[in-house]
Design an enzyme around this catalytic site. Sequence first.
Site, short mmCIF file in Angstrom:
data_model
loop_
_atom_site.label_atom_id
_atom_site.label_comp_id
_atom_site.label_asym_id
_atom_site.label_seq_id
_atom_site.Cartn_x
_atom_site.Cartn_y
_atom_site.Cartn_z
N HIS A 1 -13.17 27.77 5.94
CA HIS A 1 -11.84 29.38 5.11
C HIS A 1 -11.08 29.79 3.56
O HIS A 1 -10.47 30.39 3.83
CB HIS A 1 -10.98 30.05 6.43
N HIS B 1 -23.24 27.44 10.96
CA HIS B 1 -24.08 27.71 12.67
C HIS B 1 -25.01 27.21 12.69
O HIS B 1 -25.41 27.10 14.35
CB HIS B 1 -24.22 29.32 12.61
C1 HEM Z 1 -16.92 33.36 8.23
C2 HEM Z 1 -14.87 32.73 12.46
C3 HEM Z 1 -15.09 27.88 12.27
C4 HEM Z 1 -16.84 28.65 7.85
C5 HEM Z 1 -15.77 33.95 9.20
C6 HEM Z 1 -16.04 34.76 10.05
C7 HEM Z 1 -15.42 34.45 11.48
C8 HEM Z 1 -15.64 33.76 10.98
C9 HEM Z 1 -15.44 35.63 12.24
C10 HEM Z 1 -16.78 36.10 9.28
C11 HEM Z 1 -18.35 36.32 9.10
C12 HEM Z 1 -18.21 37.79 9.18
O1 HEM Z 1 -18.14 39.24 9.00
O2 HEM Z 1 -18.79 37.60 7.48
C13 HEM Z 1 -14.59 31.40 13.15
C14 HEM Z 1 -13.71 30.80 14.45
C15 HEM Z 1 -14.22 29.31 13.68
C16 HEM Z 1 -14.34 28.99 12.69
C17 HEM Z 1 -13.58 32.06 15.56
C18 HEM Z 1 -13.61 28.70 14.92
C19 HEM Z 1 -12.78 28.19 15.55
C20 HEM Z 1 -15.56 27.67 10.74
C21 HEM Z 1 -15.92 26.28 11.07
C22 HEM Z 1 -16.36 26.59 8.81
C23 HEM Z 1 -16.02 28.28 8.92
C24 HEM Z 1 -15.87 24.87 11.64
C25 HEM Z 1 -16.96 25.49 8.57
C26 HEM Z 1 -17.21 24.77 7.78
C27 HEM Z 1 -17.03 30.10 7.25
C28 HEM Z 1 -17.22 30.42 5.74
C29 HEM Z 1 -17.04 32.16 5.93
C30 HEM Z 1 -16.64 32.24 7.80
C31 HEM Z 1 -17.36 30.00 4.94
C32 HEM Z 1 -17.24 32.85 4.87
C33 HEM Z 1 -18.37 33.12 5.00
C34 HEM Z 1 -18.75 34.28 3.30
O3 HEM Z 1 -17.96 34.11 3.18
O4 HEM Z 1 -19.69 34.93 3.34
N1 HEM Z 1 -16.16 32.39 10.32
N2 HEM Z 1 -15.04 30.55 11.97
N3 HEM Z 1 -15.69 28.57 9.39
N4 HEM Z 1 -16.58 31.08 8.07
FE1 HEM Z 1 -15.96 30.46 10.12
#
Ligand code: HEM
Length: 738
Positions: A259, A96
């Site tokens: 993810h 982010h």
């Molecule tokens: C978590 C959406 C792309 C890495 C999340 C969460 C959402 C989300 C809604 C949950 C946040 C929470 O409630 O804690 C999306 C969407 C994406 C996207 C809509 C694009 C279409 C990415 C990308 C990465 C990424 C490109 C990294 C390369 C992560 C990680 C988590 C996460 C590692 C877990 C965080 C945790 O465990 O606290 N994402 N994401 N995401 N996202 Fe994404």
Amino acid sequence: GPKAQCPFMKPQHRHTAQGALSNGDWWPEQLNLRMLHQHAPAADPMGTDFDYRSAFMELDFQAVKRDIQALLTDSQDWWPADYGHYGPMFIRMAWHSAGTYRVQDGRGGGGHSMLRFAPLNSWPDNANLDKAVRLLWPIKQKYGANLSWGDLLILTGNVALEDMGLQTFGFGGGRVDLYEPEGDINWGPETDWLGDERYTGDRELQNPLGAVQMGLIYVNPEGPNGSGDPVASARDIRETFSRMAMNDEETVALIAGGHTFGKVHGAASPAENVEREPEGAPLEQMGLGWKNNFESGKGEHTISSGLEGAWTAKPTEWDNGYFENLFKYEWKQTKSPAGATQWIPTDESVANLVPDAHDPVKRHAPIMLTSDLALIKDEKYLPISKRFHDDPAYFAETFARAWYKLTHRDMGPKIRLLGPEVPEEELLWQDPVPAPDAPLIGEAEIATLKEKLLGCGLSLQQLVSTAWKAAATFRGTDLRGGADGARLRLAPQKDWDAHEPEELAKVLEVLEAVQTDFNAGLDGMKVSLADTIVLGGCAAVEAAARAAGSDVTVPFTPGRGDASQEQTDVESFAWLEPTADGFRNYMPFGGGRDGGDHGFPPQELLLDRAHALNLSAPEMTVLVGGMRAIGATHGGSKLGVLTNTPGQLNNAFFTTLLDNDLTWKKSERCAHFYEGSSRATGDAKWIATAVDLVFGSNSQLRAISEVYASKGGNDRFVDHFVKAWTKVMTLDRFDLHA
Ligand code: HEM
């Protein structure tokens, strides 16, 4: 409920609060010149002598990495780590931090760690990332000035990936922290969080925005406006990720790779339980926001997005679990405890596949977001996902490279990257330019070449315009473009309307002949075409000053290289096209790349360009005045050439503009032209554009113009013009200044 307020203490009445009435409230159409004067030395506690790049080079890089790694599993009671590992949260934080980058204007990105400041620190999409940043404070504190927040946030993402088993592609340091939010970024038209007024027609996203709703990094995880439609989500993903300069393969790798780790958080309804974002939170919360009143408000009770669950059975390991699940199960819609739309397998036997992040007894079904299902429901994403599923090594490699690009895209060429983990390989998106392969020319050769350039048959205007075209493609937002590489002679630059393709081809042919001929006469040394183009401009500026009776030397430092077409990413360079260039009075109304007049008044397009060139308001002013005095306009037009001595570098533009004996009116020839005539006789004398007149009409720019038009002003003007010119010619010389 709302608290009673003393009427005298409303924020809009206090000059010390942001809500105080400003000139912008009274005259919202006035130029925002403040965007040229951000980050004043007075606002920077490090002082002007501080050089972050050398400070970073003194850093014990491996010690920092060890400290970050130790923190990953050092769970703190005030914000317990899911699965005992902060890695996933830190990856989301780094993503982010970097993911605000957009290729249209080069703004955003993690380069200045803007995640610490409003509005980004308070965007709904960044919920609880304030905790991630705060967890890193002891490390930032320990290394102080040797490690910027910008570098720390991105490096932490890398260390997290490595600790969980991914081989990263590399890390480059050198992100210089700023101490106030950037004030030049258009984040969108809405005034409420998650507002959505940025689409027109067939879901066309307003330029240069890179996200679908206010306060999101990219797309709505629940599909467009929460529709739960994976195919429609894919469309939004493709559009927003391409605005970050990512192709389909990079996009799928990034989303799936990200993810592979961690979980989403929605233990209960955000609306009912979560208080204000950091920037709006009460003082005693000390900069932390999203206070959660649900049970413990942390750990298993965390509420961030409102979605709930994990994608894989091993959320702290790099593996192929994401694609395995995605392909293995049929997915059906369900609701999170907070009421958000998400997906679980139809197969009920997998209800215990995924461990709980905090309770060793509890188990869960894996989840997918609507935006995850896009990766198999979109017909172009599907084969890419299949390939990654079948070839985990290829997936890992593609993700690692895309992650490196994501986190370094806004840092410019490789030469700017610091530290022991900068990859050897130079990537196409870094706009490589080969280093000179022969000794550089010295003072004597420079003098000879200047004479040859002045005698080659090209006019001063042609020499100045060509050097300007080459150098002014630069943009400081992501440090791309510029004269280095001589990309002016390559696609797409050679064909840009702003560059007058036919005229340019003729000029370049002459310059190349001068260069070839000159090099043939040298003994071992060589001059590049890029250097020749710039030197031609410098020699012409000197000649124009001489013609006006000013004897000045325009500094020139050789060392530019000539890039090849293969080293030039045509698609990505297309974004650097100047759709208007007020410095040369170029305004293609009705024909610009984004159609029509961009919805911006010409003087604002000038301002935006001045910002891209890192210019101050005085620098912008002298450059416009000087280019007009020389007559270096687009197509040789007379627009704004307010001088009886065109070709001479003097302050005539300003003396004419501020002449009380002239009166101006809108021209009937074009809505953007103005005619100046003598008050006494009514005789028409001049033709100019809004970009010219703004230096007389805007009170601040007029004050600057007066400096150059009054006693002693001509010398000052010539001196400042040469300095500003030199600045523009060397903006991309990262070998001379980082
Ligand atoms: C978590 C959406 C792309 C890495 C999340 C969460 C959402 C989300 C809604 C949950 C946040 C929470 O409630 O804690 C999306 C969407 C994406 C996207 C809509 C694009 C279409 C990415 C990308 C990465 C990424 C490109 C990294 C390369 C992560 C990680 C988590 C996460 C590692 C877990 C965080 C945790 O465990 O606290 N994402 N994401 N995401 N996202 Fe994404």
